[in-house]
Design a protein around this motif. Sequence first.
Motif, short mmCIF file in Angstrom:
data_model
loop_
_atom_site.label_atom_id
_atom_site.label_comp_id
_atom_site.label_asym_id
_atom_site.label_seq_id
_atom_site.Cartn_x
_atom_site.Cartn_y
_atom_site.Cartn_z
N ILE A 98 -2.79 3.86 -7.64
CA ILE A 98 -3.93 3.94 -6.72
C ILE A 98 -5.00 2.88 -7.04
O ILE A 98 -5.51 2.22 -6.14
CB ILE A 98 -4.53 5.36 -6.73
N GLU A 99 -5.30 2.71 -8.33
CA GLU A 99 -6.34 1.75 -8.72
C GLU A 99 -5.97 0.33 -8.30
O GLU A 99 -6.82 -0.45 -7.86
CB GLU A 99 -6.61 1.81 -10.23
N GLU A 100 -4.68 -0.02 -8.45
CA GLU A 100 -4.23 -1.36 -8.03
C GLU A 100 -4.32 -1.51 -6.51
O GLU A 100 -4.71 -2.57 -6.02
CB GLU A 100 -2.78 -1.60 -8.48
N LYS A 101 -3.97 -0.46 -5.79
CA LYS A 101 -4.05 -0.50 -4.33
C LYS A 101 -5.51 -0.68 -3.90
O LYS A 101 -5.80 -1.46 -2.98
CB LYS A 101 -3.48 0.78 -3.72
N GLN A 102 -6.42 0.01 -4.56
CA GLN A 102 -7.83 -0.13 -4.23
C GLN A 102 -8.34 -1.54 -4.54
O GLN A 102 -9.12 -2.10 -3.76
CB GLN A 102 -8.66 0.93 -4.97
N LYS A 103 -7.86 -2.11 -5.62
CA LYS A 103 -8.25 -3.48 -5.97
C LYS A 103 -7.74 -4.46 -4.92
O LYS A 103 -8.45 -5.39 -4.51
CB LYS A 103 -7.69 -3.83 -7.37
N ILE A 104 -6.51 -4.25 -4.46
CA ILE A 104 -5.94 -5.10 -3.41
C ILE A 104 -6.81 -5.04 -2.16
O ILE A 104 -7.14 -6.07 -1.57
CB ILE A 104 -4.48 -4.67 -3.09
N ILE A 105 -7.20 -3.83 -1.76
CA ILE A 105 -8.02 -3.66 -0.57
C ILE A 105 -9.37 -4.34 -0.75
O ILE A 105 -9.86 -5.01 0.16
CB ILE A 105 -8.19 -2.15 -0.23
N MET A 165 0.81 -1.21 0.00
CA MET A 165 0.00 0.00 0.00
C MET A 165 0.85 1.27 0.00
O MET A 165 0.40 2.32 -0.43
CB MET A 165 -0.95 0.00 1.20
N ASN A 166 2.07 1.18 0.49
CA ASN A 166 2.94 2.35 0.53
C ASN A 166 3.96 2.37 -0.60
O ASN A 166 4.75 3.30 -0.70
CB ASN A 166 3.66 2.42 1.88
N HIS A 167 3.93 1.36 -1.47
CA HIS A 167 4.90 1.28 -2.57
C HIS A 167 4.57 2.35 -3.62
O HIS A 167 3.44 2.42 -4.12
CB HIS A 167 4.86 -0.11 -3.21
N PRO A 168 5.54 3.19 -3.95
CA PRO A 168 5.26 4.30 -4.88
C PRO A 168 4.98 3.86 -6.31
O PRO A 168 4.37 4.62 -7.07
CB PRO A 168 6.54 5.14 -4.81
N LYS A 169 5.39 2.66 -6.71
CA LYS A 169 5.19 2.23 -8.10
C LYS A 169 3.86 1.52 -8.32
O LYS A 169 3.51 1.22 -9.45
CB LYS A 169 6.35 1.35 -8.55
N ILE A 170 3.14 1.23 -7.23
CA ILE A 170 1.82 0.62 -7.38
C ILE A 170 0.80 1.76 -7.45
O ILE A 170 0.72 2.57 -6.54
CB ILE A 170 1.50 -0.34 -6.21
#
Length: 184
Positions: free
Chosen positions: A54-61, A47-52
């Motif tokens: 926002i959309e991917e982070k939201q999908k992970i969540i 979640m804090n990785h700068p290369k991921i």
Amino acid sequence: MAKLVSKTYGDALFELALESGQIDVLFDEAKRMLKIVQTNEDLAKMMNHPKIVIEEKQKIIEDVFKNRASREMIGLLMMIIAKGHYQEFDGVLQYFIEQVKEYKKIGTAYITSAMDLSLMQKDAIRRKLLETTNYVQFEFIYDIDPSLIGGIVIRIGDRVVDGSVKNKLARLTSELSKLKLQMP
């Protein structure tokens, strides 16, 4: 900045919980999510990785919390991620939990003693705190500090009652140092 983010989102969640009548449900859920967020290092790294993005982070969540969290809690988390504040999520949850505890009149008492307290001593402390405060329930966090010599120190919020021998000796020393000895 972090405190402002925690307060802003924490207050919004608290208002939502009040308005929807879900105080208890969201309170329990926030405590569970806080534990997950604080103990899952891999989730924090992603979640804090700068290369991921926002959309991917939201999908992970969504994948992680689907069927494990309410849509209100997931929606809040999605908004926090969208604004780039995921690193503050545990602060938001902690703030919300504290707001609910105040609302429900649940106090947190930090008790430090020189040695282990017996069950009778703990019960006496609990009864005395319930009598002398506006709280109807307490969560106790006990700690042992042999340097206190004896007695206890109780902290509730920003209030501290220091009944330790160490403190009494320090006050006595201070008072004695102010005295001037008079010679006849």
